[in-house]
Design a protein around this motif. Structure first.
Motif, PDB file in Angstrom:
ATOM      1  N   GLY A 127      24.053  34.817  14.491  1.00 15.22           N
ATOM      2  CA  GLY A 127      23.196  33.724  14.078  1.00 15.22           C
ATOM      3  C   GLY A 127      23.940  32.551  13.469  1.00 15.22           C
ATOM      4  N   SER A 128      25.265  32.661  13.378  1.00 11.63           N
ATOM      5  CA  SER A 128      26.034  31.613  12.709  1.00 11.63           C
ATOM      6  C   SER A 128      26.090  30.307  13.495  1.00 11.63           C
ATOM      7  CB  SER A 128      27.461  32.102  12.421  1.00 11.63           C
ATOM      8  OG  SER A 128      28.123  32.484  13.619  1.00 11.63           O
ATOM      9  N   VAL A 129      25.967  30.369  14.820  1.00 14.02           N
ATOM     10  CA  VAL A 129      26.003  29.129  15.615  1.00 14.02           C
ATOM     11  C   VAL A 129      24.796  28.964  16.534  1.00 14.02           C
ATOM     12  CG1 VAL A 129      28.527  29.187  15.592  1.00 14.02           C
ATOM     13  CG2 VAL A 129      27.315  30.031  17.599  1.00 14.02           C
ATOM     14  N   ALA A 130      24.057  30.034  16.781  1.00 13.78           N
ATOM     15  CA  ALA A 130      22.947  29.963  17.735  1.00 13.78           C
ATOM     16  C   ALA A 130      21.895  28.927  17.347  1.00 13.78           C
ATOM     17  CB  ALA A 130      22.294  31.338  17.894  1.00 13.78           C
ATOM     18  N   HIS A 131      21.780  28.632  16.062  1.00 12.27           N
ATOM     19  CA  HIS A 131      20.787  27.658  15.604  1.00 12.27           C
ATOM     20  C   HIS A 131      21.085  26.255  16.125  1.00 12.27           C
ATOM     21  CE1 HIS A 131      23.677  26.008  12.693  1.00 12.27           C
ATOM     22  NE2 HIS A 131      24.024  27.267  12.470  1.00 12.27           N
ATOM     23  N   GLY A 132      22.309  26.040  16.600  1.00  7.07           N
ATOM     24  CA  GLY A 132      22.674  24.739  17.141  1.00  7.07           C
ATOM     25  C   GLY A 132      22.448  24.618  18.635  1.00  7.07           C
ATOM     26  N   PHE A 133      21.818  25.628  19.225  1.00  9.27           N
ATOM     27  CA  PHE A 133      21.538  25.655  20.658  1.00  9.27           C
ATOM     28  C   PHE A 133      20.061  25.937  20.893  1.00  9.27           C
ATOM     29  CE2 PHE A 133      25.958  26.665  20.209  1.00  9.27           C
ATOM     30  CZ  PHE A 133      26.602  26.285  21.379  1.00  9.27           C
ATOM     31  N   GLU A 134      19.594  25.579  22.086  1.00  4.82           N
ATOM     32  CA  GLU A 134      18.266  25.980  22.544  1.00  4.82           C
ATOM     33  C   GLU A 134      18.422  27.039  23.622  1.00  4.82           C
ATOM     34  OE1 GLU A 134      14.922  22.928  23.045  1.00  4.82           O
ATOM     35  OE2 GLU A 134      16.726  21.702  23.274  1.00  4.82           O
ATOM     36  N   ARG A 135      17.572  28.064  23.573  1.00  6.19           N
ATOM     37  CA  ARG A 135      17.568  29.093  24.616  1.00  6.19           C
ATOM     38  C   ARG A 135      16.591  28.639  25.690  1.00  6.19           C
ATOM     39  NH1 ARG A 135      20.876  32.685  26.914  1.00  6.19           N
ATOM     40  NH2 ARG A 135      20.063  34.820  27.053  1.00  6.19           N
ATOM     41  N   LEU A 136      17.113  28.312  26.866  1.00  6.60           N
ATOM     42  CA  LEU A 136      16.307  27.741  27.934  1.00  6.60           C
ATOM     43  C   LEU A 136      16.620  28.400  29.274  1.00  6.60           C
ATOM     44  CD1 LEU A 136      16.750  23.945  27.055  1.00  6.60           C
ATOM     45  CD2 LEU A 136      14.710  25.335  26.636  1.00  6.60           C
ATOM     46  N   GLY A 137      15.828  28.069  30.275  1.00  7.50           N
ATOM     47  CA  GLY A 137      16.107  28.481  31.631  1.00  7.50           C
ATOM     48  C   GLY A 137      16.923  27.397  32.316  1.00  7.50           C
ATOM     49  N   LEU A 138      17.860  27.801  33.157  1.00  6.03           N
ATOM     50  CA  LEU A 138      18.725  26.843  33.857  1.00  6.03           C
ATOM     51  C   LEU A 138      18.774  27.171  35.339  1.00  6.03           C
ATOM     52  CD1 LEU A 138      20.834  24.550  33.931  1.00  6.03           C
ATOM     53  CD2 LEU A 138      22.571  26.264  33.337  1.00  6.03           C
ATOM     54  N   ILE A 139      18.522  26.157  36.160  1.00  3.65           N
ATOM     55  CA  ILE A 139      18.598  26.288  37.612  1.00  3.65           C
ATOM     56  C   ILE A 139      19.646  25.301  38.103  1.00  3.65           C
ATOM     57  CG2 ILE A 139      17.306  26.192  39.795  1.00  3.65           C
ATOM     58  CD1 ILE A 139      14.741  26.361  37.926  1.00  3.65           C
ATOM     59  N   GLU A 140      20.651  25.785  38.809  1.00  5.67           N
ATOM     60  CA  GLU A 140      21.756  24.935  39.236  1.00  5.67           C
ATOM     61  C   GLU A 140      21.745  24.721  40.742  1.00  5.67           C
ATOM     62  OE1 GLU A 140      25.288  25.537  36.069  1.00  5.67           O
ATOM     63  OE2 GLU A 140      25.020  27.212  37.453  1.00  5.67           O
ATOM     64  N   TYR A 141      21.930  23.458  41.134  1.00  5.75           N
ATOM     65  CA  TYR A 141      22.010  23.089  42.545  1.00  5.75           C
ATOM     66  C   TYR A 141      23.298  22.308  42.797  1.00  5.75           C
ATOM     67  CZ  TYR A 141      17.331  24.461  44.041  1.00  5.75           C
ATOM     68  OH  TYR A 141      16.215  25.196  44.389  1.00  5.75           O
ATOM     69  N   PRO A 142      23.894  22.463  43.981  1.00  6.15           N
ATOM     70  CA  PRO A 142      25.081  21.674  44.309  1.00  6.15           C
ATOM     71  C   PRO A 142      24.685  20.221  44.567  1.00  6.15           C
ATOM     72  CG  PRO A 142      24.355  22.890  46.234  1.00  6.15           C
ATOM     73  CD  PRO A 142      23.496  23.364  45.078  1.00  6.15           C
ATOM     74  N   ALA A 143      25.664  19.328  44.560  1.00  3.78           N
ATOM     75  CA  ALA A 143      25.398  17.913  44.812  1.00  3.78           C
ATOM     76  C   ALA A 143      24.768  17.704  46.186  1.00  3.78           C
ATOM     77  CB  ALA A 143      26.696  17.115  44.695  1.00  3.78           C
ATOM     78  N   SER A 144      25.064  18.613  47.115  1.00  2.00           N
ATOM     79  CA  SER A 144      24.542  18.491  48.477  1.00  2.00           C
ATOM     80  C   SER A 144      23.035  18.696  48.574  1.00  2.00           C
ATOM     81  CB  SER A 144      25.240  19.497  49.400  1.00  2.00           C
ATOM     82  OG  SER A 144      25.054  20.825  48.930  1.00  2.00           O
ATOM     83  N   ALA A 145      22.406  19.146  47.491  1.00  2.00           N
ATOM     84  CA  ALA A 145      20.953  19.363  47.510  1.00  2.00           C
ATOM     85  C   ALA A 145      20.192  18.044  47.608  1.00  2.00           C
ATOM     86  CB  ALA A 145      20.518  20.123  46.263  1.00  2.00           C
ATOM     87  N   GLY A 146      20.843  16.949  47.243  1.00  2.00           N
ATOM     88  CA  GLY A 146      20.185  15.642  47.295  1.00  2.00           C
ATOM     89  C   GLY A 146      20.690  14.740  46.186  1.00  2.00           C
ATOM     90  N   ASP A 147      20.271  13.481  46.224  1.00  2.00           N
ATOM     91  CA  ASP A 147      20.705  12.580  45.165  1.00  2.00           C
ATOM     92  C   ASP A 147      19.902  12.843  43.892  1.00  2.00           C
ATOM     93  OD1 ASP A 147      18.208  11.295  45.443  1.00  2.00           O
ATOM     94  OD2 ASP A 147      19.024   9.774  46.788  1.00  2.00           O
ATOM     95  N   GLU A 148      20.269  12.136  42.842  1.00  2.00           N
ATOM     96  CA  GLU A 148      19.661  12.369  41.532  1.00  2.00           C
ATOM     97  C   GLU A 148      18.145  12.137  41.553  1.00  2.00           C
ATOM     98  OE1 GLU A 148      20.179  10.715  36.942  1.00  2.00           O
ATOM     99  OE2 GLU A 148      21.719  10.342  38.457  1.00  2.00           O
ATOM    100  N   ASP A 149      17.706  11.084  42.230  1.00  2.00           N
ATOM    101  CA  ASP A 149      16.282  10.763  42.278  1.00  2.00           C
ATOM    102  C   ASP A 149      15.487  11.846  42.998  1.00  2.00           C
ATOM    103  OD1 ASP A 149      16.682   8.426  40.898  1.00  2.00           O
ATOM    104  OD2 ASP A 149      16.788   7.164  42.693  1.00  2.00           O
ATOM    105  N   LYS A 150      16.039  12.355  44.100  1.00  2.00           N
ATOM    106  CA  LYS A 150      15.340  13.398  44.863  1.00  2.00           C
ATOM    107  C   LYS A 150      15.167  14.662  44.028  1.00  2.00           C
ATOM    108  CE  LYS A 150      15.778  16.468  48.877  1.00  2.00           C
ATOM    109  NZ  LYS A 150      16.619  16.860  50.045  1.00  2.00           N
ATOM    110  N   VAL A 151      16.244  15.069  43.354  1.00  2.00           N
ATOM    111  CA  VAL A 151      16.186  16.286  42.545  1.00  2.00           C
ATOM    112  C   VAL A 151      15.273  16.082  41.341  1.00  2.00           C
ATOM    113  CG1 VAL A 151      17.540  17.880  41.145  1.00  2.00           C
ATOM    114  CG2 VAL A 151      18.463  17.036  43.314  1.00  2.00           C
ATOM    115  N   MET A 152      15.345  14.906  40.738  1.00  2.00           N
ATOM    116  CA  MET A 152      14.484  14.604  39.596  1.00  2.00           C
ATOM    117  C   MET A 152      13.011  14.696  39.982  1.00  2.00           C
ATOM    118  SD  MET A 152      14.319  13.510  36.356  1.00  2.00           S
ATOM    119  CE  MET A 152      15.809  12.614  35.921  1.00  2.00           C
ATOM    120  N   GLU A 153      12.654  14.100  41.112  1.00  2.13           N
ATOM    121  CA  GLU A 153      11.269  14.116  41.568  1.00  2.13           C
ATOM    122  C   GLU A 153      10.788  15.540  41.850  1.00  2.13           C
ATOM    123  OE1 GLU A 153       8.513  12.312  45.220  1.00  2.13           O
ATOM    124  OE2 GLU A 153      10.535  11.524  44.870  1.00  2.13           O
ATOM    125  N   ALA A 154      11.646  16.321  42.512  1.00  2.00           N
ATOM    126  CA  ALA A 154      11.290  17.705  42.816  1.00  2.00           C
ATOM    127  C   ALA A 154      11.130  18.523  41.537  1.00  2.00           C
ATOM    128  CB  ALA A 154      12.364  18.330  43.710  1.00  2.00           C
TER     129      ALA A 154
END
Length: 247
Positions: A127-154
């Motif tokens: 617990g000494s450092v975890a308070h400085g982070f958020e526990r979230l879900g993360l989904i990673e896509y390569p750059a080839s998935a589309g440009d920033e606007d396309k991924v943002m919209e999706a």
């Protein structure tokens, strides 16, 4: 929704660096087995197992290896692994979270403490450092998935909370509860993700420069090289210029 933001330094040098990790397939296999043991052995019915299998596929782990890991859990042949989290500090006061799957807590704790102490850091209490982070879900896509606007919209349409894009790819952030629902929706619009997982997102980043960069990278490498360690997260930010100095 946030726009362009570099994430590549937060979880240490993915891609080519990941492939150099010792025992990568062993780590992936361990996560698959644990996920299958904790829930149903069917990825379609077990979100954690589905994420583990996707991660294995992203690293070109053979299908036979993946199935063997699932079968071990189904047949009760798997070792009993325990999920353990360690927290500590590295050079420049960087906060680090280490997630491990172990069958021997004493061994793992000793190895993690040694890695910190030999590389300019120190292991802290739970617990000494975890308070400085958020526990979230993360989904990673390569750059080839589309440009920033396309991924943002999706991502917006899928119900994501945030998107960060850079030259290496796209990171879509969600709440823990909606991770797999958002991932499923994005699979329809963007294809299969490189990774779907729980993550630690820092609230603030610490800029690291000079000699501390090399020391920090040695610390992270030492932690990631441990067979029991699954992931290493930190709140550090390193400029491209500093990384280039490392070669």
């Amino acid at each position: 929704m946030a726009g362009h933001s570099k994430f590549k330094n937060i979880m240490h040098r993915k891609g080519a660096q990941d492939k150099k990790r010792s025992g990568m397939f062993s780590k992936l296999s361990r996560e698959i087995t644990v996920a299958a043991k904790m829930g149903l052995p069917d990825p379609d019915m077990n979100p954690r197992l589905r994420a583990a299998v996707n991660a294995a596929k992203a690293q070109s782990m053979p299908k036979d290896n993946i199935q063997r890991s699932i079968d071990k859990a189904s047949k009760g042949d798997a070792e009993n692994y325990e999920e353990v989290r360690y927290e500590g500090y590295g050079p420049s006061g960087v906060a680090i979270i280490v997630e491990a799957l172990t069958d021997n807590r004493n061994r793992t704790a000793t190895n993690i403490r040694t890695a910190f102490s030999k590389n300019g850091g120190n292991l802290g209490a739970s617990g000494s450092v975890a308070h400085g982070f958020e526990r979230l879900g993360l989904i990673e896509y390569p750059a080839s998935a589309g440009d920033e606007d396309k991924v943002m919209e999706a991502a917006i349409e899928a119900g994501a909370e945030d998107v960060q894009s850079d030259d290496d790819g796209h990171q879509v952030w969600t709440s823990i509860d909606s991770l797999h629902e958002v991932a499923k929706a994005l699979e329809t619009s963007l294809g299969e993700a490189e990774a779907v997982k729980l993550a630690w997102k820092p609230n603030l980043e610490v800029a690291v420069a000079g000699d501390d960069v090399g020391t920090l990278m040695k610390l992270v490498d030492a932690l990631e090289d441990d067979d029991d360690v699954q992931t290493v997260w930190g709140n550090y930010s390193i400029s491209d210029e500093e990384l280039e100095k490392l070669g």
